[in-house]
Design a protein around this motif. Structure first.
Motif, PDB file in Angstrom:
ATOM      1  N   ARG A  96      36.989  -8.063   2.707  1.00  0.00           N
ATOM      2  CA  ARG A  96      35.798  -7.173   3.646  1.00  0.00           C
ATOM      3  C   ARG A  96      36.275  -5.713   3.029  1.00  0.00           C
ATOM      4  O   ARG A  96      36.251  -4.885   3.963  1.00  0.00           O
ATOM      5  N   GLY A 117      32.570  -8.028  17.686  1.00  0.00           N
ATOM      6  CA  GLY A 117      32.272  -9.513  16.332  1.00  0.00           C
ATOM      7  C   GLY A 117      32.759 -10.499  17.493  1.00  0.00           C
ATOM      8  O   GLY A 117      33.471  -9.901  18.266  1.00  0.00           O
ATOM      9  N   LEU A 118      33.099 -11.716  17.004  1.00  0.00           N
ATOM     10  CA  LEU A 118      33.130 -12.767  17.675  1.00  0.00           C
ATOM     11  C   LEU A 118      33.936 -12.669  17.612  1.00  0.00           C
ATOM     12  O   LEU A 118      35.276 -12.274  16.565  1.00  0.00           O
ATOM     13  N   MET A 121      36.698 -13.877  13.900  1.00  0.00           N
ATOM     14  CA  MET A 121      35.857 -13.181  13.151  1.00  0.00           C
ATOM     15  C   MET A 121      36.683 -11.646  12.226  1.00  0.00           C
ATOM     16  O   MET A 121      36.672 -11.585  11.356  1.00  0.00           O
ATOM     17  N   ARG A 123      38.005  -8.819  13.639  1.00  0.00           N
ATOM     18  CA  ARG A 123      38.064  -7.127  14.512  1.00  0.00           C
ATOM     19  C   ARG A 123      39.257  -6.837  14.279  1.00  0.00           C
ATOM     20  O   ARG A 123      40.036  -5.482  13.843  1.00  0.00           O
ATOM     21  N   ASN A 242      34.017  -7.730  21.934  1.00  0.00           N
ATOM     22  CA  ASN A 242      33.738  -8.859  21.247  1.00  0.00           C
ATOM     23  C   ASN A 242      31.278  -8.001  22.116  1.00  0.00           C
ATOM     24  O   ASN A 242      31.300  -9.050  22.154  1.00  0.00           O
ATOM     25  N   GLY A 261      30.242  -9.492  10.790  1.00  0.00           N
ATOM     26  CA  GLY A 261      29.715 -10.786  10.868  1.00  0.00           C
ATOM     27  C   GLY A 261      30.986 -11.849  10.016  1.00  0.00           C
ATOM     28  O   GLY A 261      31.311 -11.515   9.801  1.00  0.00           O
ATOM     29  N   PRO A 262      30.271 -12.970   9.431  1.00  0.00           N
ATOM     30  CA  PRO A 262      31.256 -13.758   8.853  1.00  0.00           C
ATOM     31  C   PRO A 262      30.721 -13.451   7.169  1.00  0.00           C
ATOM     32  O   PRO A 262      30.367 -13.167   6.874  1.00  0.00           O
ATOM     33  N   THR A 268      35.008 -16.810   1.844  1.00  0.00           N
ATOM     34  CA  THR A 268      34.958 -18.169   2.524  1.00  0.00           C
ATOM     35  C   THR A 268      35.873 -18.589   1.123  1.00  0.00           C
ATOM     36  O   THR A 268      36.753 -19.553   1.946  1.00  0.00           O
ATOM     37  N   ILE A 320      33.979 -17.886   9.498  1.00  0.00           N
ATOM     38  CA  ILE A 320      34.935 -16.821  10.052  1.00  0.00           C
ATOM     39  C   ILE A 320      36.228 -17.142   9.344  1.00  0.00           C
ATOM     40  O   ILE A 320      37.040 -18.688   9.699  1.00  0.00           O
TER      41      ILE A 320
END
Length: 439
Positions: A96, A117-118, A121, A123, A242, A261-262, A268, A320
């Motif tokens: 990040r 964000g979802l 994610m 936050r 959100n 975002g992801p 990942t 995610i």
């Protein structure tokens, strides 16, 4: 084997287990390790010495620490503005850096920032890392104090779990404002908070404010934010949610939304490798990253458009972080090995797709040939029918012509016969006349 044993052994000691129990836990960790060849034999190689010693005692036999002491800088206690409310980023927080940079710029230059964000994610993690970064550099950055109000994770209870009440209680515990009598009005609480922040350069952080949606606390919170921006000059607010707030009371300062975002493909994989229990060293994590990146045919962030990279990323949670954590800790040894063979699986799928496409083209070709045959047959039949019709018409014309000719011949013959008959009659009359004349 040694790494698996060491990790489990010392972790058990840290939790107050006896030396013997910790030793047995370390051996079982070796036995259950998926990357150790012949684990049953390897676990028997570890010995607890001396054999006749007393190993039924804990090494770390201390009382539980309920609250860690405050951090110190240069051997001195933190300034009076520091507090213990600042959370620490989760272990293994990575990927990040770009989000940190952009969010920090917004916080320093805008008074109201919303990280949108979802769920899952990251936050909260981003906000926590940002606060830690600013807190370590307070002497050079804009803020003297940071106050972080965590989410209750449940819908707030009226008058008890409001973020305004939580902030006031934190200020009271730090000795910043005076405690009010029980049942004090919300306006008095807000008045005390505003009086304190008028003299400070502070950053207020409120996590997961979507938990207020549909409650009376949501209107109170929007009103509180409006008062903060109206009556203070050097107070900035950071929230996580959100969705955008879009409150009319914040028109004067404006809401700066940062959409979180992801993670990309490489980050990942890095996050998965950091938390996966089947990897025990930084070397193994780097090897996994290099191996999975090599499957994509590229070793950079442009791997997002690659089908193999897309499949790997989807398997690891789609970028995610919360899902990547879950996959890392729940993946089995067989699943971990299948992850490395994703390139072969993708090749099989592409082969099947090509086979299906070839069969489809062959079927389409057969259908086209059948249609062309039908058209040729139809055309042939049409031509034959046209030919037959032409022949019939020709025959009819010939028959008509022949009949006409026959009628013409008959008429000519009749006319000639009539002429001969007339001629003979005339000749007979002439003969009779001559005979008569002679007489």
């Amino acid at each position: 084997a040694a790494l698996s044993f060491t990790r489990a052994f010392y972790l058990a000691l840290a939790f107050g287990k006896t030396l013997r129990d910790s030793f047995e836990i370390g051996k079982h960790a070796v036995a259950s390790c998926a990357t150790v060849l012949k684990p049953e034999e390897e676990m028997e190689k570890f010995m607890l010495l001396p054999q006749d010693g007393n190993h039924d005692v804990p090494i770390f036999d201390a009382e539980e620490v309920r609250e860690w002491p405050r951090r110190k800088k240069n051997g001195a206690a933190n300034s009076s503005c520091s507090n213990d409310s600042l959370p620490t980023p989760p272990h293994g927080f990575l990927g990040r850096e770009s989000d940190m940079y952009h969010t920090l710029n917004l916080v320093l230059n805008r008074r109201f920032v919303n990280i949108v964000g979802l769920t899952g994610m990251g936050r909260f993690s981003l906000a926590a890392a940002l606060c830690e970064y600013i807190d370590d550099r307070k002497s050079t950055l804009l803020f003297d104090c940071i106050y972080f109000v965590k989410s209750t994770l449940k819908r707030p209870v009226v008058g008890k779990a409001s973020p305004i009440i939580s902030l006031h209680d934190e200020l009271v515990s730090l000795g910043k404002v005076e405690a009010l009598y029980e049942g004090a009005d919300l306006d008095e609480i807000i008045k005390g908070i505003l009086f304190f922040f008028k003299q400070t350069k502070s950053l207020l952080v409120f996590d997961k404010i979507e938990s207020l949606d549909g409650t009376s606390e949501a209107q109170d919170f929007h009103f509180f934010l409006g008062q903060i921006f109206e009556q203070t000059k050097d107070v900035h607010v950071l929230v996580t949610s959100n969705q955008s707030i879009g409150s009319p009371s914040l028109v004067s300062v404006g809401e700066s939304v940062y959409n979180l975002g992801p993670l990309n493909f490489r980050n990942t994989v890095k996050l998965f490798a950091f938390h996966c229990p089947h990897l025990h060293s930084s070397r193994e994590r780097k090897e996994l990253l290099d191996e999975l990146s090599s499957h994509t045919g590229m070793n950079n962030r442009l791997a997002e458009d690659n089908k193999i990279a897309e499949k790997i990323k989807s398997t690891l949670g789609g970028g995610i972080p919360a899902k990547t954590f879950a996959v890392a800790y729940e993946i089995t040894a067989e699943g971990f090995q299948d992850l490395k063979c994703v390139e072969e699986d993708q090749a099989v799928e592409e082969c099947q797709e090509l086979t299906s496409a070839g069969e489809g083209e062959e079927n389409a070709k057969d259908e086209t040939n059948a249609e062309e045959s039908q058209e040729l047959t139809s055309n042939g039949e049409g031509r034959e029918n046209d030919k037959d019709e032409t022949t019939v018409e020709d025959n009819q014309e010939l028959a008509s012509n022949e009949k006409g000719q026959e009628n013409g011949v008959d008429e000519t013959t009749a006319e000639k016969s009539e002429e001969l008959t007339t001629a003979r009659g005339d000749q007979k009359d002439f003969t009779i006349e001559r005979v008569v004349d002679v007489d």
